[in-house]
Design a protein around this motif. Structure first.
Motif, mmCIF file in Angstrom:
data_model
loop_
_atom_site.group_PDB
_atom_site.id
_atom_site.type_symbol
_atom_site.label_atom_id
_atom_site.label_comp_id
_atom_site.label_asym_id
_atom_site.label_seq_id
_atom_site.Cartn_x
_atom_site.Cartn_y
_atom_site.Cartn_z
ATOM 1 N N ASN A 1 0.835 -1.204 0.000
ATOM 2 C CA ASN A 1 0.000 0.000 0.000
ATOM 3 C C ASN A 1 0.872 1.257 0.000
ATOM 4 O O ASN A 1 0.913 1.993 0.991
ATOM 5 C CB ASN A 1 -0.959 -0.004 1.191
ATOM 6 N N GLU B 1 -0.712 4.783 0.910
ATOM 7 C CA GLU B 1 -0.901 5.159 2.318
ATOM 8 C C GLU B 1 0.368 5.823 2.859
ATOM 9 O O GLU B 1 0.298 6.852 3.538
ATOM 10 C CB GLU B 1 -1.265 3.947 3.165
ATOM 11 N N ARG C 1 0.624 9.262 1.472
ATOM 12 C CA ARG C 1 -0.357 10.133 2.123
ATOM 13 C C ARG C 1 0.172 10.600 3.486
ATOM 14 O O ARG C 1 0.113 11.773 3.825
ATOM 15 C CB ARG C 1 -1.687 9.375 2.281
ATOM 16 N N HIS C 2 0.752 9.662 4.241
ATOM 17 C CA HIS C 2 1.321 10.015 5.548
ATOM 18 C C HIS C 2 2.534 10.930 5.399
ATOM 19 O O HIS C 2 2.777 11.790 6.249
ATOM 20 C CB HIS C 2 1.708 8.758 6.336
#
Length: 120
Positions: A12, A15, A18-19
């Motif tokens: 992923n 994710e 995004r973080h």
């Protein structure tokens, strides 16, 4: 700060990215910190003068980006980016001696075929 395992990054990556826009992301290989991801938009890093051009130049120089993609990263048109590279002594076109010779042969053939034929 956020942590992600190597397998979590593999399964992923969105994710982790995004973080990374919110803070640093530490990539753990088992229990060993192996890498850090940092969002470049964080704190306006990409907006600082010269950052985009420097990033694009390094990626182009190292063969990671094509000339056109590097110009886009730098937010410059291709001609301006070529001028930028030239000022830094970085060749915009990289050809081997054989490729250069083949290109010259092709150019000579084209010039011969496109020159007007003398009238008889």
């Amino acid at each position: 700060m956020h942590a992600v395992s190597v397998s979590g990054l593999k399964h992923n990556p969105a994710e982790a990215l995004r973080h990374s826009k919110q803070g640093l992301v530490v990539v753990l290989n088992r229990d060993h910190p192996d890498a850090v991801l940092m969002g470049l938009d964080q704190d306006g890093v990409l907006q600082a003068p010269g950052v985009r051009a420097a990033l694009a130049t390094a990626l182009f120089r190292d063969g990671e980006l094509s000339l056109v993609r590097a110009a886009r990263v730098a937010q410059q048109d291709v001609a301006s980016f070529i001028t930028h590279l030239s000022r830094l002594g970085i060749p915009a076109i990289r050809l081997s001696a054989e490729e250069t010779e083949a290109d010259l042969d092709t150019l000579e053939q084209w010039l011969e075929s496109s020159s007007p034929t003398p009238a008889h």
